[in-house]
Design an enzyme around this catalytic site. Structure first.
Site, short mmCIF file in Angstrom:
data_model
loop_
_atom_site.label_atom_id
_atom_site.label_comp_id
_atom_site.label_asym_id
_atom_site.label_seq_id
_atom_site.Cartn_x
_atom_site.Cartn_y
_atom_site.Cartn_z
CG ASN A 12 48.22 30.04 50.30
OD1 ASN A 12 47.77 31.16 50.08
ND2 ASN A 12 49.47 29.85 50.65
CD GLN B 45 45.63 25.84 48.77
OE1 GLN B 45 44.88 25.04 49.33
NE2 GLN B 45 46.93 25.68 48.73
CB SER C 286 48.92 23.03 41.55
OG SER C 286 49.92 22.12 41.93
CB THR D 46 59.11 15.92 26.26
OG1 THR D 46 60.03 16.07 25.19
CG2 THR D 46 58.38 14.59 26.14
CB CYS E 197 56.33 28.05 49.86
SG CYS E 197 55.18 27.16 48.84
#
Lengths: 351, 394
Positions: B150, B178, B198, B236, B324
């Protein structure tokens, strides 16, 4: 527009400082310094939660906000210094070191890099030119005066600094914070040393060094052994509580002798002295004295100013002689001298 | 004007993706587990999205499990294997340049009695297959190596490691957060057993990700509860998110043939121009085995923080490492691992381009960045010293 970088801790004072400067028409940037990581970030002044508070304040008053990482500098210049001085038997003032090396060195330089012309803080003091010498100096604030911790600033640093809250009383600052809807308006003032939030310096030093506190002797003025102490870092001049020794009369720490690893105990009267030697004197409002001059001196943050004369000893050292004896003159603490309301200069107490 | 050069941190959602999602908030809001028609339609839509995601990496739809993001997928894969295969052994192999979602999970497992080997990387950030081979033990239960880094964009030899792991019968997981939607991925050809992705890294929404798990692999759930995701991941379904991620994956993979060469050209133009214009600068990561949109450059003698702020003044969004950690801005573990000393690791900038990046924007950065470096160096005492030394040397 003149760009100003405000050092924002997330507290009331620096938040209002940013707001006032924005109102005065400056191009304001808020910056929080990340200085250390505590195990518990709650309530600390420069951890990540401080940055979050500052960011929300910056958002509220409409200015950009950044975080600068000075953890390495803080470790070297403040924490290591603090530990070293304690191990030497002195009682250091880390806030002064932080002001000098972090706020007015690392932070100021970084702000100049990002095109700011001034830095600003939420200190209670005003930056003025001394009416006679025309040197930059600090004028004391009517309440919560913080000039004592700022004595080490140089002329160049002062010329680059704004302290917009210094001319208001704290109550007025809280009022402004409330008026503009700052969430931090009721945040309590920061207390004690930020990186030792529980105030247990002895444990902090034990946890952060390999140095094991070496037990040694309590002695009286003549060197007679009175008992055992648990390591010199646990004591400071003038201390009475927590000595763990009963002599029948009130006993105070009057001296810490690192070479002999002894803590000297005496009576309250033994704590008083008139003469103080000061090193690393930084002349502020008045030039380095060439001969004896009459000023007022302050040897602790919480002590009132007292009449004295200072004279140069050479090598940036000066000697101060007080009209009346001063209690618990503590090596490592700052001695700051005033010409009326103006800081004349200051340094570190040697003895 | 905003010049967005932080696509590795997150991407803008494509308008057609956002549009496809909207009706699942306000109109088709039914719970896919319910039996009435509007809910059933949502169940079908989720399964369609599962197919789109599977196709993007050449997996089967029933091998895709939706999660709340890449970090969850990484955590689940590693903790799940550790727990379910712990009776076979307690040794895990990973690399020292993984994302913290992998590194911190491994460190956590070390406190639970597992042993972890952190493979070193070379100056480009490449893991060597030889090192993997040497690290393998009888009790190794998992190899997890990221597909692409990343921070520096280096693409790891995934197919080689995959082939080796398969041959040895060791599970192979890759954090491809990535890589998915940016480079071709074929989990079958590359012998990948598990893969994390992601949605928001390829123009889909945030808060949704997926773990691909090859059929036959059984690991314990991370989230217990309902029977969603074939009883492997309760909760859910994030229906709008899943719909958006599915469509985004399909679009990204469909356009790979066009986007890869375009971004590679922009990347190389950016890298070459900056290296040419700025003395004492270097590229971090591999020059060719790297993500098409990633440029990571170190500038000696100055601090990354100041560069980022001055870029921000000019409207350029860049970062110095992974987002992050920017709350703390400690020197990047990736840059330290490829051998950069602390000072150089501090003066590094990551510029990541994507679908919406234009050549004009790249030209703007090429024009604005060098004077910023020049200005900061003029204020740096270190740089002055170097100039003086060099002068003497002449």
């Amino acid at each position: 527009m003149t760009k100003v970088a405000v050092a924002m801790s997330g507290g009331v004072d620096s938040s209002v400082a940013a707001y006032l400067l924005k109102e005065q028409g400056y191009d304001v940037v808020g910056v929080t310094m990340a200085l250390f990581e505590g195990a518990d970030e709650e309530g600390l002044c420069c951890g990540l939660s401080a940055a979050e508070d500052a960011r929300s304040v910056a958002d509220c008053i409409g200015i950009p906000h950044y975080v600068f990482n000075f953890k390495r500098e803080f470790r070297e210049k403040v924490i290591d210094y603090f530990i070293d001085e304690y191990l030497k038997g002195a009682t250091p003032n880390p806030c002064i070191a932080c002001n000098r090396y972090l706020k007015w060195e690392a932070f100021l330089n970084r702000c100049l890099e990002i095109n700011a012309e001034y830095i600003a803080t939420g200190h209670y003091a005003t930056i003025v030119k001394h009416p006679v010498t025309e040197r930059y100096t600090l004028k004391t604030a009517d309440n919560k005066d913080q000039t004592y911790a700022l004595y080490a600033l140089t002329q160049e640093q002062l010329s680059r600094t704004l302290m917009p809250v210094g001319k208001y009383p704290k109550s007025k600052i809280r009022e402004i914070a409330k008026k503009i809807g700052l969430k931090v308006a009721d945040k309590p003032d920061s207390q004690d040393i930020c990186f030792v939030p529980d105030g247990d310096y002895n444990r902090f030093i034990r946890d952060n060094t390999n140095v094991k506190a070496a037990e040694g002797d309590f002695v009286d003025r003549e060197g007679n052994v009175l008992g055992r102490h648990k390591g010199i870092t646990a004591y400071t001049i003038g201390q009475r509580k927590g000595l763990g020794i009963a002599l029948g009369v009130p006993a105070y720490v009057t001296k810490i002798d690192t070479e002999k690893n002894q803590v000297v105990l005496g009576s309250n009267e033994d704590l008083f002295s008139k003469r103080v030697i000061v090193r690393d004197y930084n002349p502020m409002g008045l030039d380095m004295p060439k001969y004896e001059i009459r000023v007022k001196g302050k040897l602790r943050y919480t002590q009132p100013k007292a009449d004295c004369v200072i004279r140069p000893l050479g090598d940036n050292m000066i000697e101060a002689v007080f009209d009346t004896p001063q209690r618990a003159v503590t090596p490592g603490q700052a001695a700051v001298f005033y010409d009326g309301d103006h800081v004349a200069g200051g340094g570190i107490i040697v003895k | 004007m905003e010049y967005y050069f932080d696509n590795a941190a997150t991407t803008a959602v494509r308008p057609e993706v956002a549009e496809a999602m909207v009706q699942y908030f306000t109109k088709s809001y039914g719970n896919p587990s319910s039996i009435y028609k509007i809910a059933q339609k949502n169940k079908t839509a989720v399964e369609r999205a599962r197919g789109q995601v599977a196709e993007a990496i050449n997996a089967n739809a029933n091998e895709i499990y939706f999660t709340a993001g890449g970090s969850e997928a990484d955590n689940w894969a590693i903790k799940g294997v550790a727990e379910s295969y712990g009776d076979k052994g307690k040794h895990i192999i990973t690399s020292c340049i993984e994302h913290h979602a992998v590194l911190h999970t491994c460190e956590y497992l070390e406190t639970k009695g597992y042993e972890v080997t952190y493979l070193p990387v070379d100056e480009y950030g490449l893991v060597s297959l030889d090192d993997v081979k040497k690290a393998v033990r009888d009790d190794t239960i998992l190899i997890t190596v990221m597909f692409a880094n990343n921070e520096i964009g280096t693409i790891e030899p995934i197919a080689e490691i995959g082939a080796f792991a398969r041959e040895k019968g060791i599970l192979f997981h890759t954090d491809a957060v990535q890589a998915v939607g940016h480079v071709p991925i074929d989990v079958k050809a590359m012998n990948i057993d598990m893969l994390s992705m992601s949605g928001h890294k390829f123009y889909g929404p945030k808060g949704v990700g997926a773990l691909y798990m090859r059929k036959g692999i059984k690991i314990t759930p991370l989230i217990h509860g309902g029977a969603q995701e074939r009883s492997r991941r309760a909760g859910t379904e994030n229906v709008p998110g899943i719909i958006g991620m599915g469509l985004a994956a399909e679009l990204a993979v469909k356009e790979l043939d066009k986007e890869m060469p375009r971004l590679t050209a922009l990347r190389d133009k950016l890298i070459n121009s900056i290296l040419e214009k700025v003395p004492y600068s270097r590229l971090n990561g591999h020059p060719t085995k790297r993500l098409p949109g990633n440029a990571n450059i170190s500038f000696e003698y100055i601090e990354g923080e100041s560069i980022l702020l001055l870029l921000d003044y000019k409207g350029i969004c860049a970062s110095s490492g992974s987002a992050c950690t920017s709350g703390s801005l400690d020197p990047s573990h990736v840059l330290l691992a490829i051998g950069l000393p602390h000072e150089k690791a501090h003066g590094s900038v990551r510029l990541t381009m994507g679908h919406f990046t234009t050549e004009e924007q790249v030209d703007y950065v090429i024009q604005e960045l060098p004077p910023i470096i020049e200005r900061l160096r003029m204020m740096s005492p270190l740089y002055e010293e170097i100039l003086r030394k060099n002068k003497k040397g002449e």
